[in-house]
Design a protein around this motif. Structure first.
Motif, short mmCIF file in Angstrom:
data_model
loop_
_atom_site.label_atom_id
_atom_site.label_comp_id
_atom_site.label_asym_id
_atom_site.label_seq_id
_atom_site.Cartn_x
_atom_site.Cartn_y
_atom_site.Cartn_z
N LEU A 129 -7.20 36.66 -3.83
CA LEU A 129 -6.77 35.38 -4.38
C LEU A 129 -7.86 34.83 -5.29
N SER A 130 -7.46 34.01 -6.27
CA SER A 130 -8.48 33.28 -7.02
C SER A 130 -9.13 32.27 -6.08
N LEU A 131 -10.34 31.86 -6.40
CA LEU A 131 -11.06 30.95 -5.51
C LEU A 131 -10.30 29.63 -5.35
N ARG A 132 -9.73 29.12 -6.44
CA ARG A 132 -8.99 27.85 -6.35
C ARG A 132 -7.77 28.00 -5.46
N THR A 133 -7.03 29.10 -5.60
CA THR A 133 -5.87 29.34 -4.75
C THR A 133 -6.29 29.51 -3.29
N ALA A 134 -7.40 30.22 -3.06
CA ALA A 134 -7.89 30.41 -1.70
C ALA A 134 -8.27 29.07 -1.06
N GLN A 135 -8.90 28.19 -1.82
CA GLN A 135 -9.25 26.88 -1.29
C GLN A 135 -8.01 26.10 -0.89
N ASP A 136 -6.95 26.19 -1.69
CA ASP A 136 -5.69 25.53 -1.36
C ASP A 136 -5.11 26.10 -0.06
N HIS A 137 -5.15 27.42 0.09
CA HIS A 137 -4.60 28.04 1.29
C HIS A 137 -5.35 27.56 2.55
N VAL A 138 -6.67 27.48 2.46
CA VAL A 138 -7.45 27.03 3.62
C VAL A 138 -7.12 25.58 3.94
N ARG A 139 -7.03 24.74 2.92
CA ARG A 139 -6.70 23.32 3.15
C ARG A 139 -5.34 23.17 3.80
N VAL A 140 -4.33 23.87 3.27
CA VAL A 140 -2.98 23.78 3.81
C VAL A 140 -2.94 24.32 5.24
N ALA A 141 -3.61 25.42 5.49
CA ALA A 141 -3.61 26.02 6.82
C ALA A 141 -4.15 25.05 7.86
N GLN A 142 -5.24 24.37 7.55
CA GLN A 142 -5.83 23.43 8.50
C GLN A 142 -4.96 22.18 8.65
N ALA A 143 -4.32 21.74 7.57
CA ALA A 143 -3.46 20.56 7.66
C ALA A 143 -2.24 20.82 8.52
N LEU A 144 -1.68 22.03 8.46
CA LEU A 144 -0.46 22.35 9.20
C LEU A 144 -0.67 22.36 10.70
N VAL A 145 -1.90 22.46 11.15
CA VAL A 145 -2.17 22.50 12.59
C VAL A 145 -1.61 21.26 13.28
N ASP A 146 -1.67 20.10 12.61
CA ASP A 146 -1.22 18.84 13.21
C ASP A 146 0.17 18.42 12.75
N LEU A 147 0.88 19.27 12.02
CA LEU A 147 2.19 18.92 11.48
C LEU A 147 3.23 19.87 12.06
N SER A 148 3.64 19.60 13.30
CA SER A 148 4.49 20.54 14.02
C SER A 148 5.87 20.69 13.39
N CYS A 149 6.45 19.60 12.89
CA CYS A 149 7.79 19.67 12.32
C CYS A 149 7.79 20.50 11.03
N LEU A 150 6.86 20.20 10.13
CA LEU A 150 6.77 20.94 8.88
C LEU A 150 6.44 22.40 9.14
N ARG A 151 5.55 22.66 10.08
CA ARG A 151 5.16 24.03 10.37
C ARG A 151 6.35 24.83 10.94
#
Length: 454
Positions: free
Chosen positions: A68-90
């Motif tokens: 992945l490009s670094l910018r895309t990878a940063q987005d993936h990490v941010r989204v992955a950590q945010a989804l931990v607390d979003l049970s409905c969306l996940r």
């Protein structure tokens, strides 16, 4: 609708409707697989499974190992950590009912209390409508936060080379930065187009009094609409007037060697790895002492200086340019950093290593330290080729090969039309935002009531 396990039919053998069915179906499968990928990523990041071999972050590891490009990878990490607390969306994401694009946007504003409503909206909206809603909510959140200030956006400028060989520059400047830029353009345009008449002494220089009507008419001209020539003139001024150092080094580094122990001048003793790293510095000087108690270094009584060491031999300017032009960035696999680079002797100079392109390589400061810390090794292969190996001797490569897991098949539990929104009509942003905030306010009040009752 239940999933269909599509066969690998040649696209030329499918009708337009069948192609559309497969595109939507595979998009749903992709969403579900991405959700699982992000689950693993969140756990991997939390455990710091990416650390080692000079890797700076989980996004850096993704960029190297996953491609992945670094910018895309940063987005993936941010989204992955945010989804931990979003049970409905996940949950909906795992079912292939919302695309990654929608999830990426929603996680910018989502909280556990907002999770359900935002997910419901995403199910019936297009990705563009989700982006609009998120932007509107971010503006609303800023306006309702009493501690936030309506700050002007930061200045930004981006450039890219086009296929026709031209350079495109796009700038968005704050008011003050914009005024500075335009003032510089006026001055550059005057300097670029000045004539002999403009070189005549100004009235203020002759009599001390200025008559605006006698000022050279080209001196304070308006900002030209096409600023290209003025900007090029500004660039020429900087290139011609500001000289860059051939080798940019810091202050001189002094190391005292006493009975085989190396210590920084007025500092602590160095570990062996730190000493090796220091020996790569272009401005290192080693001071050796004899027996006696003439002075104190790092709390130790030592003898007089027997040898005031010369600085380490460094590449000359031409060799620095050669290595810089060859490597361009840190050569550690998957890094690519272009700032804070060091020229490293693969075979140490103190051990007979030569100062030539076959033995010199660019490393960023982090990978340089990791190398001396034993987290990986480099071997010079000759003809300016180098091999990187891990702690177990395994080769480190810049772009590992990708392959699908053995035996993987699309999940039969993912609907074939999962990502297809149920709505998608015209978005009334004001109404949608009002309804969502009302729902969140109601939920917040219920939480407060339960807390008060407890």
């Amino acid at each position: 609708m239940t999933a269909t396990l599509f066969t690998d039919t040649d696209p030329d053998q499918l009708t337009e409707d069948e192609l559309a069915e497969r595109l939507i179906g595979y998009a749903s499968q992709t969403a579900a697989l991405t959700a699982r990928f992000l689950d693993y990523l969140a756990a991997f990041d939390t455990r710091h499974g990416w650390s080692g071999e000079g890797i700076a972050s989980c996004a850096h590891w993704l960029s190297w190992r996953v491609g992945l490009s670094l910018r895309t990878a940063q987005d993936h990490v941010r989204v992955a950590q945010a989804l931990v607390d979003l049970s409905c969306l996940r949950s909906r994401f795992h079912n292939g009912e919302v695309s990654y694009s929608k999830v990426r946007a929603i996680t910018r504003i989502a909280t556990p209390i907002r999770d359900e409503e935002l997910t419901t909206f995403a199910l019936s909206a297009t990705a563009a409508q989700v982006e609009r809603l998120v932007a509107g909510i971010r503006r609303q959140d800023r306006s309702e936060d009493p501690e936030s200030e309506d700050e002007a956006p930061e200045s930004a400028a981006h450039w890219s080379w086009k296929d026709d060989g031209t350079l495109t520059v796009s700038m968005r400047l704050t008011a003050l930065d914009g005024a500075r830029f335009l003032a510089a353009v006026v001055r550059a345009e005057y300097e670029r187009t000045r004539t002999t008449a403009d070189d005549a002494p100004l009235p203020t220089e002759m009599s001390g009094e200025a008559d605006p009507n006698q000022m050279p008419h080209d001196l304070w001209r308006n900002v030209p609409y096409n600023v290209a020539s003025a900007v090029v003139a500004m660039s020429d001024t900087i290139v011609d007037g500001v000289k860059m150092p051939e080798v940019a080094v810091g202050g001189e580094l002094l190391i005292h060697e006493i009975d085989g122990v190396a210590s920084l001048d007025e500092g602590p003793a160095l570990r062996s790895a730190e000493r090796d790293e220091a020996h790569c510095d272009a401005s290192l000087r080693v001071v050796r002492h004899g027996e006696g108690d003439a002075m104190s270094v790092s709390g130790r009584r030592v003898g007089p200086i027997l040898r005031w060491g010369r600085k380490r031999r460094v590449p000359n300017a031409a060799l620095v340019r050669t290595v810089m032009m060859r490597d361009r960035s840190c050569r550690s696999p998957g890094c690519g950093r272009t700032r804070h680079l060091h020229i490293h002797h693969v075979q140490p100079w103190s051990e007979g290593g030569t100062t030539d392109p076959d033995n010199l390589i660019l490393l960023c400061s982090q990978h340089h330290r990791a190398l001396h810390g034993g987290q990986f090794s480099i071997k010079a292969l000759g003809h300016q080729r180098f091999a990187f190996r891990g702690t177990q001797g395994e080769p480190l490569v810049a772009a590992p090969l990708h392959r699908a897991p053995d035996g993987w098949r699309p999940s039969p539990h993912v609907p074939v039309d999962g990502v297809d929104p149920t709505g998608g009509g015209r978005l009334d942003l004001g109404y949608a935002t009002e309804v969502l905030y009302a729902a969140w306010q109601w939920k917040a009040e219920r939480v407060e009531e339960v807390a008060a009752a407890a």
